[in-house]
Each structure stands twice: as structure tokens, then as C-alpha cells.
Design a protein around this motif. Sequence first.
Motif, PDB file in Angstrom:
ATOM      1  N   ARG A   2       1.961   1.961  -3.479  1.00  0.00           N
ATOM      2  CA  ARG A   2       1.088   2.171  -4.497  1.00  0.00           C
ATOM      3  C   ARG A   2       0.397   3.672  -4.322  1.00  0.00           C
ATOM      4  NH1 ARG A   2      -1.692  -3.752  -5.979  1.00  0.00           N
ATOM      5  NH2 ARG A   2       0.167  -4.538  -6.581  1.00  0.00           N
ATOM      6  N   TYR A   3      -0.062   3.914  -3.014  1.00  0.00           N
ATOM      7  CA  TYR A   3      -0.875   5.009  -2.702  1.00  0.00           C
ATOM      8  C   TYR A   3       0.085   6.075  -1.937  1.00  0.00           C
ATOM      9  CZ  TYR A   3      -4.313   1.348  -3.213  1.00  0.00           C
ATOM     10  OH  TYR A   3      -5.013   0.320  -3.666  1.00  0.00           O
ATOM     11  N   ARG A   4      -0.441   7.225  -1.741  1.00  0.00           N
ATOM     12  CA  ARG A   4       0.275   8.606  -1.284  1.00  0.00           C
ATOM     13  C   ARG A   4       0.302   8.285   0.065  1.00  0.00           C
ATOM     14  NH1 ARG A   4      -2.423  14.006  -3.555  1.00  0.00           N
ATOM     15  NH2 ARG A   4      -0.246  14.629  -3.093  1.00  0.00           N
ATOM     16  N   ARG A   5       1.657   8.246   0.438  1.00  0.00           N
ATOM     17  CA  ARG A   5       2.079   8.314   1.985  1.00  0.00           C
ATOM     18  C   ARG A   5       1.004   9.061   2.903  1.00  0.00           C
ATOM     19  NH1 ARG A   5       6.508   7.106  -1.062  1.00  0.00           N
ATOM     20  NH2 ARG A   5       7.280   5.178  -0.833  1.00  0.00           N
ATOM     21  N   ARG A   7      -1.951  10.208   2.815  1.00  0.00           N
ATOM     22  CA  ARG A   7      -3.213   9.590   2.909  1.00  0.00           C
ATOM     23  C   ARG A   7      -3.248   8.359   3.709  1.00  0.00           C
ATOM     24  NH1 ARG A   7      -6.389  10.504  -2.979  1.00  0.00           N
ATOM     25  NH2 ARG A   7      -6.222  12.916  -2.626  1.00  0.00           N
ATOM     26  N   ILE A   8      -2.236   7.602   3.492  1.00  0.00           N
ATOM     27  CA  ILE A   8      -2.005   6.448   4.446  1.00  0.00           C
ATOM     28  C   ILE A   8      -1.996   6.785   6.125  1.00  0.00           C
ATOM     29  CG2 ILE A   8      -0.466   4.118   4.951  1.00  0.00           C
ATOM     30  CD1 ILE A   8      -0.066   4.416   1.760  1.00  0.00           C
ATOM     31  N   ALA A  59       0.708  -1.201  -0.206  1.00  0.00           N
ATOM     32  CA  ALA A  59      -0.033   0.068  -0.298  1.00  0.00           C
ATOM     33  C   ALA A  59       0.856   1.309   0.122  1.00  0.00           C
ATOM     34  CB  ALA A  59      -0.958   0.156   1.279  1.00  0.00           C
TER      35      ALA A  59
END
Length: 110
Positions: free
Chosen positions: A69-72, A74-75, A66
Motif C-alpha cells: 500500500r505504501y511507497r517502499r 518510505r517503509i 504495508a
Amino acid sequence: MMRRLGRDFRLLWAGQTISLAGDQVATLAVPSIAILVLHAGGWQVGLLTAIGYIACPLLGPFAGVAADRYRRRRILIACDLVRLVVFATVAAASATGRIDYLSPCPSPPH
């Protein structure tokens, strides 16, 4: 020194400082609630602590994917919000006297 750092870094630093302080409080509070409110024994507190630590090796590979693949940002926000909901649920259950239903640990056989 802090003046030279960007606004985004200062916000991240402040947010993570608050988050880590909350983690340390939770490390003490969760077993304390189990002992003082639920009257948990040593075996139950040990199991509760083990469940808390086993999440890292079990969820770590998925979290790594994750993070790639995703913006940190937002994580980080999503994880902190999930943690907030979990601890707010425990606090609300404790305040209303319903925390007995959250006790997943059976007594060990003697």
C-alpha cells in the motif's frame, strides 16, 4: 560496473549495506549486553533471542500489506529510523547505568 547503475540504486545499495552491517552487530551486541551488563543466564538470553525472531512471523503479514500500500522507500527509511531509536535507547540506558530497568526477563524457577 557501478558506473552503469543509477544513482538511486547506488544509494539504496549503500544504505542497505550499512543497515545489514548494523543488524549483524546487533545480533552479537544484544545478547552480549544481556550477559555482560545484566548478568543474564542462558534461559534469559534464549528468551531474548526468541523474542527477536518471533517478530518476523507475527509482523510479517502486516508488513506485507504495508509494502503493497505504501511507497517502499518510505517503509525502508521508517523501519531503519525505528531501529535506530530502539538501539540508541539501549545505548543511552547503558551509558547512564539505567539498563537494569530494561531487563524484562524474570529468572527461571529452579
